[in-house]
Motif scaffolding. Structure first.
Motif, mmCIF file in Angstrom:
data_model
loop_
_atom_site.group_PDB
_atom_site.id
_atom_site.type_symbol
_atom_site.label_atom_id
_atom_site.label_comp_id
_atom_site.label_asym_id
_atom_site.label_seq_id
_atom_site.Cartn_x
_atom_site.Cartn_y
_atom_site.Cartn_z
ATOM 1 N N ARG A 22 10.119 -5.267 3.858
ATOM 2 C CA ARG A 22 9.216 -6.386 4.113
ATOM 3 C C ARG A 22 8.316 -6.619 2.892
ATOM 4 O O ARG A 22 8.092 -7.761 2.474
ATOM 5 N N ASP A 46 0.170 -6.983 3.651
ATOM 6 C CA ASP A 46 1.505 -6.537 3.238
ATOM 7 C C ASP A 46 1.691 -5.030 3.441
ATOM 8 O O ASP A 46 2.761 -4.501 3.173
ATOM 9 N N TRP A 86 2.168 -2.058 5.891
ATOM 10 C CA TRP A 86 2.677 -1.822 7.260
ATOM 11 C C TRP A 86 1.922 -0.637 7.858
ATOM 12 O O TRP A 86 1.765 0.391 7.205
ATOM 13 N N ASP A 99 7.996 -6.452 14.976
ATOM 14 C CA ASP A 99 8.873 -7.496 14.441
ATOM 15 C C ASP A 99 10.264 -6.892 14.222
ATOM 16 O O ASP A 99 10.517 -6.238 13.226
ATOM 17 N N ALA A 110 12.198 -7.355 10.930
ATOM 18 C CA ALA A 110 11.855 -6.513 9.774
ATOM 19 C C ALA A 110 12.765 -5.278 9.743
ATOM 20 O O ALA A 110 13.158 -4.798 8.682
#
Lengths: 485, 485
Positions: free
Chosen positions: B162, B262, B264, B318, B321
């Motif tokens: 990602r 950005d 995670w 998500d 991802a």
């Protein structure tokens, strides 16, 4: 559930399993008839507040789960590669299941580590691997992994760390590292690249070489890449490719890598490796060159090797390369025994915890013996010869490649059909076959040629099952040809 | 072994397991008494040529393997974290074992994929996760993994991909990527770094914060690293650290990451996550902030959650991802159903094949119900309160940190012993305790302080077991103090 309820429910489960293999499985369709999304509407959308009686649970197992199974142990399952099941391995795993241990170090359960050390050597001997790979060598050794994908990923990580150490003076940029596979290597190679964020280069193979990787192709790629500033560090070669059972040219590869000793040779023999128990396969599977050249070797006993999933065996020539790459020992994992040199298997795989899988492998190796394994492999190979003979005699079908052990790759190729129409024809044939509940085969493509794979391997498959699948293919082929006219 | 032999041997195995849990386990030492290297000399050095009778195999199991077991289900096992076992899960895994399926796509066995989709939602509801994490959301979702290490590795891979996609205009050099953990994050963080070849930065935690990571520490590190050209892309935070059961400051972390979207946020709640089934833990475990901020969440039902190893649950906010990072679909893995959008779980984990583990989780969730899970968790927490009270009342021992759920971290700290002598004293105490066959505890260090962990979690542990372990600690403490004088 109390102990006596467990005793009763456990024995009922054993009876169900016995009945399933005694014949119930034969009357079931090999493929499930359910459609995607069948199950969620049949289940509540949350767990129950209060515990339920076990009879309600097993009733639902039979009513809701059984119809949604693909029966990989059905004698007419010939898709993908076989997934093994044996009574011995079921019992081994049942015992292991009852004494869960996370297995990350020796003290977790000494028996789990020590049995794995022993049975990996037994398995290496069964497959005629060089003694360099035995745990008893103290230098090489083996450990159980979940799958061939895991085994390959581990080998790539070890290869990468060895390469970084060898080139400490000129440390490679990760962006320049390259994993080599062939276009016929299993997708585990591409997946290792995705997981590790590394580039993968797939070397071409040719139909006239039987889809085997040649040394010349490898040498040329190595020269090109090195000239371009790239750093190839591992080759995943294959003994028994998924698409056609091809065996890469190990002597050529080994000789090519002699001038590139920093490139690790991992051999993925996920399916075919078990056949090494039969001496008559050694030439075809190039055992002598494997033993001479490979750095690591994987085969899955859970495919053709009579042990229930998961049971992937990985051997390395240099165990330090593995443990250097994977060893993490924080204070809470230190033990007096580990400090004194006992094997802590957490450093031989990706995760920390691991199941006590050596038990089922031990049970199967003892229950079948070397003879039992050989008989099982020879049975499937003989059946495949029968199948291949049927194809050869047929006017409609052809073998796309020579049969490899228990795998045939075929296509519909009737006289008077143009070569460029064959892919369309075979796609239509496969679509019809895969819609049938009684046929389980897999598609593949070989350098652009659409083919159908027939992989034999259940100990319960007989010549009658082979003929039935052959007849179904012919039946559907005639329909497809009829539609063509 | 034929079907009838299996029926007999299977029922004998069930009886053995029933007897083991009915009481045989209580009379065994919790720790094995064997020494490293005990087993290989007791076994032949190669598999037998001919298959052996199954009675010989089970005889050896009882004679050679049982004495080499650490009994993690023993009521006095309080080392590491518990490893679960329940009759319901044993039966679920036994059924699954009998119908092996490699599970890599929907057609492998539709029931395996669909049941996993359903029970992951059941488990999410049991633990009060936000509906964003349900499979039913179509956006987030969950899948079973082998271990928390695997789950963390997968989260880091998804986070890396990602991050690369978000910064496609300014593609990061892999050498600049940084994984964040705290000094109290489980070694799975360091291992993910080793496997992926990426740097790991361990953020400091303080004793006065209860060893929890604070937002301020994270913000400072992010600024430092970005100023230095480094690219932190994932934080592995913890709910219930291994050493002391600490819970990182999720609200602060979440707020700190608001300006770094950005990065995670993976939450490792391998042990403590199961306690979320009890609403009274939600404040301590910071559920509201977890639900608000985390990108992925892992807990292991095979630790404190009544399901036998392995059963690690991983949820992501998500799913794209995850699948973008891990999807490989070569021709031989394509299916009409997968093409039409059915979940193919191979793209939700590292390997290709996977066991049918949802069955045992389903059996356990139904067999115990939400109430059964809560009762089990509350039982262990209450026992730990009893244990902590004994420590508090004792003149010799002290709690190093407040008890966390069912974990106490203690040390010997008698009056009149200098603070700088305590580590030596406790090392000696732990050495004595770990040499005893009837005591199973683990050592750790907290910012330089040597401690002993007492982790409660077997459903069979009673107050009497707690008191016996406490008495053993006091007994050995007195010996150590006697030697000091």
């Amino acid at each position: 559930m109390d102990v006596e309820e467990f005793r009763k429910a456990g024995k009922a489960a054993i009876d169900h399993i016995a009945d399933y293999y005694a014949g119930a499985i034969d009357s079931l369709p090999v493929n499930s008839l359910v459609q995607p999304g069948y199950l969620p509407p049949l289940l509540p959308d949350a767990p129950p507040e209060q515990g339920e009686d076990f009879s309600a649970i097993t009733e639902d197992y039979h009513k809701l789960i059984m119809p949604g199974l693909t029966h990989w142990q059905h004698p007419e399952f010939m898709a993908y590669f076989p997934t093994a099941s044996s009574f011995e391995a079921i019992l081994g795993d049942l015992y292991a299941l009852s004494i869960p241990t996370p297995g990350f170090n020796w003290t977790c359960s000494p028996a789990a580590t020590e049995l794995e050390i022993v049975v990996m050597d037994w398995a290496a001997k069964l497959l005629h691997l060089d003694p360099a790979f035995y745990n008893a060598s103290g230098v090489g050794g083996g450990a159980l992994q979940t799958t061939a994908s895991d085994s390959a990923l581990i080998a790539v990580v070890a290869a990468r760390e060895r390469f970084m150490a060898l080139h400490a003076d000129d440390p490679p940029n990760l962006a320049n590292l390259v994993i080599y596979v062939s276009t016929q290597t299993h997708s585990l190679g591409l997946k290792a690249g995705k997981v590790l964020g590394l580039r993968v280069r797939a070397l071409e193979v040719r139909a006239e070489d039987g889809y085997a990787l040649r040394g010349e192709t490898l040498s040329r790629a190595l020269e090109e890449d090195k000239a371009a500033g790239n750093r190839p560090f591992v080759l995943i070669a294959t003994v028994g490719t998924t698409s056609s059972g091809a065996v890469d040219s190990m002597a050529e590869i080994g000789n090519s890598l002699k001038s590139h000793p920093d490139v690790w040779l991992h051999v993925d023999a996920a399916w075919a490796g078990i056949a090494l128990c039969c001496p008559e396969t050694h030439d075809q599977l190039q055992l002598a060159d494997l033993n001479l050249f490979m750095d690591s070797f994987c085969t899955n006993f859970h495919k053709w090797g009579l042990v229930n999933f998961d049971c992937s065996t990985l051997w390395v020539r240099d165990r330090k390369a593995l443990t250097t790459a994977l060893d993490i020992t924080p204070p809470f994992l230190r033990t007096a025994q580990g400090d004194a040199g006992a094997i802590d298997y957490r450093n031989w795989h990706l995760a920390l915890g691991r199941r006590f899988r050596s038990l089922k492998l031990w049970f199967a190796l003892r229950g079948f013996g070397v003879e039992g394994f050989r008989k099982h492999i020879r049975h499937a190979i003989a059946l495949n010869q029968t199948f291949a003979a049927l194809v050869t005699k047929s006017e409609l079908l052809e073998l796309v490649t020579p049969p490899s052990l228990a795998l045939s790759v075929i296509r519909l190729a009737p006289p008077n059909v143009a070569a460029d129409a064959l892919n369309g024809l075979n796609t239509a044939l496969y679509a019809r076959l895969s819609a049938r509940p009684d046929v389980a085969l897999t598609q593949t493509t070989l350098n652009g040629v659409f083919c159908i794979r027939v992989a034999i391997g259940s100990p319960r498959t007989t010549e009658e099952n082979i003929r039935r699948t052959f007849d179904a293919i012919i039946e559907e082929a005639k329909v497809v040809l009829g539609e063509l006219k």
